[in-house]
Design a protein around this motif. Structure first.
Motif, mmCIF file in Angstrom:
data_model
loop_
_atom_site.group_PDB
_atom_site.id
_atom_site.type_symbol
_atom_site.label_atom_id
_atom_site.label_comp_id
_atom_site.label_asym_id
_atom_site.label_seq_id
_atom_site.Cartn_x
_atom_site.Cartn_y
_atom_site.Cartn_z
ATOM 1 N N GLU A 44 -40.416 11.710 23.998
ATOM 2 C CA GLU A 44 -40.123 10.537 23.075
ATOM 3 C C GLU A 44 -38.469 10.420 23.416
ATOM 4 O O GLU A 44 -37.649 11.040 24.069
ATOM 5 N N ARG A 45 -38.129 8.981 22.856
ATOM 6 C CA ARG A 45 -36.685 8.558 23.190
ATOM 7 C C ARG A 45 -36.296 7.865 22.200
ATOM 8 O O ARG A 45 -37.228 7.121 21.244
ATOM 9 N N ILE A 46 -34.868 7.220 22.165
ATOM 10 C CA ILE A 46 -34.455 6.337 21.566
ATOM 11 C C ILE A 46 -34.182 5.092 22.648
ATOM 12 O O ILE A 46 -33.735 5.622 23.896
ATOM 13 N N ARG A 47 -34.569 3.866 22.319
ATOM 14 C CA ARG A 47 -34.521 2.820 23.417
ATOM 15 C C ARG A 47 -33.455 1.928 23.078
ATOM 16 O O ARG A 47 -33.398 1.176 21.991
ATOM 17 N N VAL A 48 -32.378 1.543 23.900
ATOM 18 C CA VAL A 48 -31.283 0.872 23.380
ATOM 19 C C VAL A 48 -31.561 -0.569 24.536
ATOM 20 O O VAL A 48 -31.807 -0.483 25.609
ATOM 21 N N ILE A 49 -31.464 -1.483 23.860
ATOM 22 C CA ILE A 49 -31.474 -2.942 24.557
ATOM 23 C C ILE A 49 -30.084 -3.514 24.559
ATOM 24 O O ILE A 49 -30.017 -3.984 23.363
ATOM 25 N N LEU A 50 -29.489 -3.748 25.592
ATOM 26 C CA LEU A 50 -28.335 -4.575 25.512
ATOM 27 C C LEU A 50 -28.293 -5.764 25.801
ATOM 28 O O LEU A 50 -29.252 -6.242 26.522
ATOM 29 N N HIS A 51 -27.643 -6.595 25.273
ATOM 30 C CA HIS A 51 -27.550 -8.223 25.205
ATOM 31 C C HIS A 51 -26.383 -8.694 25.866
ATOM 32 O O HIS A 51 -25.147 -8.124 25.640
ATOM 33 N N ALA A 52 -26.109 -10.028 26.066
ATOM 34 C CA ALA A 52 -25.337 -10.669 26.577
ATOM 35 C C ALA A 52 -23.962 -11.015 25.291
ATOM 36 O O ALA A 52 -22.852 -10.963 25.721
ATOM 37 N N HIS A 53 -24.761 -10.912 24.207
ATOM 38 C CA HIS A 53 -23.867 -11.342 23.190
ATOM 39 C C HIS A 53 -23.084 -10.101 22.567
ATOM 40 O O HIS A 53 -22.180 -10.012 21.737
ATOM 41 N N ASN A 54 -23.592 -8.889 23.030
ATOM 42 C CA ASN A 54 -22.911 -7.644 22.877
ATOM 43 C C ASN A 54 -21.309 -7.749 23.297
ATOM 44 O O ASN A 54 -21.093 -7.987 24.682
ATOM 45 N N THR A 55 -20.586 -7.075 22.480
ATOM 46 C CA THR A 55 -19.002 -7.136 22.939
ATOM 47 C C THR A 55 -18.708 -5.941 23.515
ATOM 48 O O THR A 55 -19.518 -4.864 23.174
ATOM 49 N N LYS A 56 -17.767 -5.843 24.219
ATOM 50 C CA LYS A 56 -17.037 -4.412 24.751
ATOM 51 C C LYS A 56 -16.995 -3.556 23.715
ATOM 52 O O LYS A 56 -17.259 -2.167 23.829
ATOM 53 N N ASP A 57 -16.193 -3.901 22.644
ATOM 54 C CA ASP A 57 -16.126 -3.003 21.479
ATOM 55 C C ASP A 57 -17.256 -2.513 21.060
ATOM 56 O O ASP A 57 -17.535 -1.150 20.705
ATOM 57 N N GLU A 58 -18.497 -3.308 20.715
ATOM 58 C CA GLU A 58 -19.831 -2.782 20.248
ATOM 59 C C GLU A 58 -20.324 -1.869 21.237
ATOM 60 O O GLU A 58 -20.899 -0.752 20.647
ATOM 61 N N VAL A 59 -20.470 -1.968 22.580
ATOM 62 C CA VAL A 59 -20.790 -0.984 23.525
ATOM 63 C C VAL A 59 -20.043 0.439 23.491
ATOM 64 O O VAL A 59 -20.783 1.515 23.313
ATOM 65 N N VAL A 60 -18.794 0.126 23.515
ATOM 66 C CA VAL A 60 -18.061 1.471 23.179
ATOM 67 C C VAL A 60 -18.185 2.183 21.970
ATOM 68 O O VAL A 60 -18.359 3.371 21.742
ATOM 69 N N ALA A 61 -18.459 1.669 20.772
ATOM 70 C CA ALA A 61 -18.726 2.034 19.649
ATOM 71 C C ALA A 61 -20.157 2.797 19.572
ATOM 72 O O ALA A 61 -20.172 3.863 18.877
ATOM 73 N N LEU A 62 -20.955 1.987 20.122
ATOM 74 C CA LEU A 62 -22.291 2.570 20.176
ATOM 75 C C LEU A 62 -22.412 3.866 21.089
ATOM 76 O O LEU A 62 -22.897 4.946 20.621
ATOM 77 N N THR A 63 -21.372 3.954 22.364
ATOM 78 C CA THR A 63 -21.603 5.220 23.091
ATOM 79 C C THR A 63 -20.837 6.295 22.422
ATOM 80 O O THR A 63 -21.172 7.572 22.502
ATOM 81 N N ASN A 64 -19.844 5.923 21.681
ATOM 82 C CA ASN A 64 -19.241 7.001 20.963
ATOM 83 C C ASN A 64 -19.918 7.770 20.018
ATOM 84 O O ASN A 64 -19.860 9.079 19.936
ATOM 85 N N VAL A 65 -20.913 7.008 19.134
ATOM 86 C CA VAL A 65 -21.676 7.635 18.335
ATOM 87 C C VAL A 65 -22.691 8.333 18.808
ATOM 88 O O VAL A 65 -23.081 9.495 18.597
ATOM 89 N N LEU A 66 -23.156 7.993 19.894
ATOM 90 C CA LEU A 66 -24.395 8.342 20.796
ATOM 91 C C LEU A 66 -23.873 9.784 21.373
ATOM 92 O O LEU A 66 -24.512 10.903 21.166
ATOM 93 N N ILE A 67 -22.589 9.797 21.834
ATOM 94 C CA ILE A 67 -21.932 11.053 22.542
ATOM 95 C C ILE A 67 -21.824 12.144 21.356
ATOM 96 O O ILE A 67 -22.173 13.417 21.578
ATOM 97 N N ASP A 68 -21.353 11.806 20.137
ATOM 98 C CA ASP A 68 -21.490 12.675 19.012
ATOM 99 C C ASP A 68 -22.497 13.341 18.768
ATOM 100 O O ASP A 68 -22.827 14.406 18.449
ATOM 101 N N LEU A 69 -23.487 12.393 18.400
ATOM 102 C CA LEU A 69 -24.888 12.949 18.047
ATOM 103 C C LEU A 69 -25.525 13.876 19.138
ATOM 104 O O LEU A 69 -26.288 14.586 18.700
ATOM 105 N N LEU A 70 -25.444 13.378 20.146
ATOM 106 C CA LEU A 70 -25.929 14.127 21.473
ATOM 107 C C LEU A 70 -25.339 15.643 21.658
ATOM 108 O O LEU A 70 -26.007 16.542 21.759
ATOM 109 N N ASN A 71 -23.982 15.532 21.465
ATOM 110 C CA ASN A 71 -23.415 16.706 21.449
ATOM 111 C C ASN A 71 -23.575 17.670 20.464
ATOM 112 O O ASN A 71 -23.787 18.811 20.591
#
Length: 308
Positions: A258-285
């Motif tokens: 089982e997995r979570i599936r992240v689809i990245l888009h051209a319209h996603n900003t750098k800040d949005e990608v950073v924010a997403l990874t911050n939350v993911l890192i926290d949850l995974l940790n």
């Protein structure tokens, strides 16, 4: 698997039995995000008469093409015959734009083993419908004998206009700019997640994440979260924080995968990608990587349950 098929083929040919081999693959796999080794497959099929390749370009159209073959590689990967092949020389009449798929990126759109490719408009193009790219003979056969086509309703004019506009955008400079942005987001997402930034995790963090972050160079990025309940819980937590990420549960994927599936888009900003990874890192940790119940143990437990 291909070697087993071709081995059986050789044995049967020796016994006077004639076979036709059809290999059907996705150019970009929807659940893992990795790219089919089309160069290796076509090279293998060249050795066997009556063998044909059918490629589904659903997730390749608009994303890959003649101008960005290097985006099919992850940082550190070597350019090899498994994934990359310099596009062949093209005649003046051939299209030289980008975004037409993995086959174009590899320069094998006219390979002798390629029977046809299927390109859908419901993913990168943002429309609906599809087409089959094939020889005139195969197209004529499908027009006359493909029941789903014969007994379906033709697309209305406004859909065709939308597809034309989307195709023109995908293959021109606007499309090139969007592909550049989306792959910048892919590289940023993977780099931040693997290093644990901005939390400055140790090298052991990278080793652990490498086991659950699938090796995908495409905008489809998947993180293994074994077990439907935990996978659902983490996706709901992401959604509660404003990220539209969904769980891929068994039996859609094998139990334990089982997995979570992240689809990245051209319209996603750098800040949005950073924010997403911050939350993911926290949850995974908190829920997986630092848990007493390690990922390896969780996977073993699911494998055991599936066998019982």
């Amino acid at each position: 698997l291909l070697s087993k098929i071709t081995s059986a083929y050789n044995d049967d040919v020796d016994n006077g039995i004639k076979y036709h081999i059809f290999v059907v693959v996705e150019s970009v796999y929807s659940m893992d995000g990795d790219i089919s080794p089309l160069i290796g497959i076509t090279s293998a099929l060249e050795k066997y008469p009556n063998s044909y390749l059918i490629v589904d370009e659903a997730h390749g159209l608009g994303i890959y093409g003649r101008r960005n073959a290097s985006d099919m590689l992850l940082p550190g990967d070597e350019i090899s015959s498994r994934y990359y092949h310099a596009p062949s020389s093209m005649g003046e009449e051939e299209f030289n734009g980008g975004g037409t798929g993995v086959l174009a990126a590899l320069g094998i759109e006219r390979h002798s083993s390629l029977l046809c490719s299927i390109h859908t408009f419901g993913k990168g193009a943002g429309c609906h419908g599809a087409f089959v790219a094939a020889s005139g003979t195969l197209v004529e056969y499908l027009v006359n004998y493909a029941r789903p086509l014969v007994y379906s309703t033709a697309l209305p004019p406004h859909s065709l206009a939308s597809i034309r506009c989307a195709y023109e955008t995908m293959t021109n400079s606007i499309g090139e700019d969007r592909r550049k942005r989306v792959f910048e987001n892919v590289r940023l997402f993977r780099s931040l997640l693997l290093t644990g930034k901005p939390f400055q995790h140790s090298s052991s963090w990278t080793e652990k994440v490498q086991k659950i972050l699938l090796r995908s160079p495409s905008p489809i990025q998947c993180i293994l979260i074994p077990g439907n309940p935990l996978c659902i819980m983490i996706s709901k937590e992401l959604q509660s924080r404003g990220f539209d990420v969904y769980p891929i549960r068994s039996p859609t994927v094998p139990q334990g995968k089982e997995r979570i599936r992240v689809i990245l888009h051209a319209h996603n900003t750098k800040d949005e990608v950073v924010a997403l990874t911050n939350v993911l890192i926290d949850l995974l940790n908190h829920h997986i990587l630092s848990s007493a119940l390690s990922y390896e143990h969780m996977e073993q437990q699911h494998d055991l349950k599936s066998k019982l």
